[in-house]
Structures are given as C-alpha cells and as structure tokens.
Write a protein that holds these residues in place. Structure first.
Motif, PDB file in Angstrom:
ATOM      1  N   ARG A   1      -8.389  -6.202   9.360  1.00 51.84           N
ATOM      2  CA  ARG A   1      -7.026  -6.639   9.647  1.00 51.84           C
ATOM      3  C   ARG A   1      -7.069  -7.834  10.578  1.00 51.84           C
TER       4      ARG A   1
ATOM      5  N   GLU B   1      -2.084   2.039   9.606  1.00 54.95           N
ATOM      6  CA  GLU B   1      -2.020   1.119   8.476  1.00 54.95           C
ATOM      7  C   GLU B   1      -0.876   0.135   8.724  1.00 54.95           C
TER       8      GLU B   1
ATOM      9  N   TYR C   1      -3.961  -6.978   6.144  1.00 58.92           N
ATOM     10  CA  TYR C   1      -4.717  -5.736   6.277  1.00 58.92           C
ATOM     11  C   TYR C   1      -5.286  -5.389   4.913  1.00 58.92           C
TER      12      TYR C   1
ATOM     13  N   ARG D   1      -6.953  -2.263   3.033  1.00 65.81           N
ATOM     14  CA  ARG D   1      -7.210  -0.827   3.121  1.00 65.81           C
ATOM     15  C   ARG D   1      -8.652  -0.495   2.743  1.00 65.81           C
TER      16      ARG D   1
ATOM     17  N   ASN E   1     -10.635  -1.551   5.844  1.00 67.98           N
ATOM     18  CA  ASN E   1      -9.921  -1.413   7.116  1.00 67.98           C
ATOM     19  C   ASN E   1      -9.993  -2.663   7.988  1.00 67.98           C
TER      20      ASN E   1
ATOM     21  N   TYR F   1       0.827  -1.204   0.000  1.00 62.39           N
ATOM     22  CA  TYR F   1       0.000   0.000   0.000  1.00 62.39           C
ATOM     23  C   TYR F   1       0.865   1.259   0.000  1.00 62.39           C
TER      24      TYR F   1
END
Length: 281
Positions: free
Chosen positions: A179, A154, A172, A174, A177, A50
């Motif tokens: 995880r 993050e 994780y 993105r 969100n 990311y």
C-alpha cells in the motif's frame, strides 16, 4: 488484480451496448447503460473494488441473478429498471462470456443496493459534474494519513484522500498487502481551466482563512467558487461527502501545475531518448 479485469471487461461490454442504443435511437436504454457505467465509476472512485470482489465471491454459485430485495421498496429510480433490462439482455446474448459480463453488471447494482448506496450512486449519476473529484477521507498531516493507511486492515483502493488541501492518491494491493500514497494533481488543471479567461469580478473578500471558512459553511461552493483572502485569490472547493471545503491559492496552484507538467515532460523525453528542451524554447 483479477477483479479489475472483470470490471473493465464488463464496462467495455456496457459501452458497446450503449453505442448500439445510441445508433438505434433507444434513449431510455442508452440512459440505463450510462447509469451502470457511472455506477462502476463510483465503486472504483470510492475505493470499493475489493469490497465488490468479496460480494461477488459470496454469491451462491450457479444461482440465477435477480434484482436485490433492497430495490423492491420503491427505491432506485435507475437501478431497478437497469437490472430489469440486464435480466432481459442476459437471456438474449448468446455467448457465455457476454452472459458473464451481464451477471457482473447485475451484481454490481445489487451490491450498491445491498450496501445502502443506491441514493448516493443515483445522485452521482445525475450530478457528478457538479461535484469535486471524490475524496474518501481528510487528514491534517501526511504523518496522520500514513498512520491510518498502515493501520487499517484494507484501505479503500484506488481512492483519493485530502491531506490539508492537497489531493493524494491511495493504492492498495490485496494480493501482497502492499500500500502507499502519492501527491496527485487533480485540482490544479481545473484551476488552470477556470482562470484561462480571467477570474470573474465580484468574488467575496475576507481578511483571513478562518473568516472565509466560516462564510462557506452557509454558502457552500457548487462545487467551486473564487474567494479573496487577504488580497489573494483562492478557489474554494466543496467536498460534499466530507462536508468541508478546501482552499487553493490560485497563484501557487498555477505555478505548481506548470512545474508538474515540466517534470512529466522531462521524464517522458528521457524515456524516449530525446534531449531536454533548452530554457526559453
């Protein structure tokens, strides 16, 4: 998840060019395509996918790709010539899709240079077979690891961490969100392979773990070595990035690996609709 597809497509393009270089005996070009492949592996294994996505999005739209200024000061024994090669390839390939793959690969090496990781990546390219699987952090307990995972904005993903001596896989997403983490069996098959022909004699012997850890500070494993602690064999694994060792009880690791394989095989047989094997088969 789009960034994973972008990197995977670029990696497949690099692999095809590597195969062409092998077929035509172009050794230096083959090495540079291998280098960018391992660069992609490094970014992936250290959980920076990311972070690279953000870097890509920050590039000026339509701007021609160039070598990062960070590679102009004599750094980058592989990175600089690799970018120069890719700039040539960019002019050669006819298809827009191919050109996009090349731009991603150039951006990948520029990202590594601009974030000060060129030396780490080149060391990884040359020596990664001598290193343990990369772990990005270590925690004393699962509670400590989960508190960190839920508290960081993050987390690196995907990436390995160590909880005590055990590897765990972080993930994780993105986009929503989410995880999490799970225990992963990374060292156990390595221990199985290393012990298949018997443990070599002459392993250093210690009365306690503390004594072994103190000795390992000045005798780092490269990347692993057998030691004896209180009469039991352990595999000492050196984690260069974390500047520490993990110690894996050989008998327990072999038992856990066999149990893990049985669990996986049972799950696969259930999914396939096959009856589980009888004990002793």
């Amino acid at each position: 998840m789009r960034i994973y597809e972008i990197l995977a497509d670029a990696a497949r393009f690099a692999a095809s060019r590597w195969q062409a270089a092998v077929a035509q005996g172009r050794e230096e070009e083959k090495r540079l395509w291998s280098y960018v492949g391992e660069s992609r592996n490094f970014v992936h294994m250290t959980g920076q996918v990311y972070r690279f996505e953000d870097y890509l999005e920050g590039l000026a739209p339509g701007a021609p790709p160039t070598a990062s200024p960070a590679l102009s000061a004599g750094k980058g024994g592989f990175s600089r010539p690799a970018v120069e090669l890719f700039l040539e390839v960019l002019d050669e390939v006819p298809e827009p899709e191919q050109k996009q793959h090349v731009r991603v690969l150039i951006a990948l090496l520029d990202f590594i240079a601009d974030t000060g990781q060129t030396d780490d990546v080149e060391d990884f390219f040359i020596n990664h077979q001598q290193y343990a699987p990369i772990a990005v952090a270590q925690f004393a307990s699962r509670d400590e690891a989960e508190a960190w995972l839920m508290g960081v904005a993050e987390p690196p993903s995907p990436a390995y961490i160590l909880i005590g001596d055990d590897y765990h896989q972080l993930w994780y997403m993105r986009e929503d969100n989410t995880r999490g983490m799970y225990r992963d069996y990374v060292i156990e098959p390595i221990i199985k392979a290393l012990t298949a022909k018997g443990i070599p004699p002459g392993a250093p012997s210690f009365h306690s773990r503390t004594e072994a850890e103190e000795w390992l500070k000045s005798h780092p494993a490269a990347p692993e070595a057998f030691v004896v602690i209180a009469g039991e064999y352990y595999l000492a694994v050196h984690h260069k990035r974390l500047k520490r060792h993990t110690l894996h009880h050989v008998a327990s690791a072999l038992r856990e690996w066999e149990e893990r394989k049985r669990t996986v095989e049972f799950g696969e047989s259930r999914e396939a609709g096959a009856p589980p094997a009888e004990e002793g088969e």
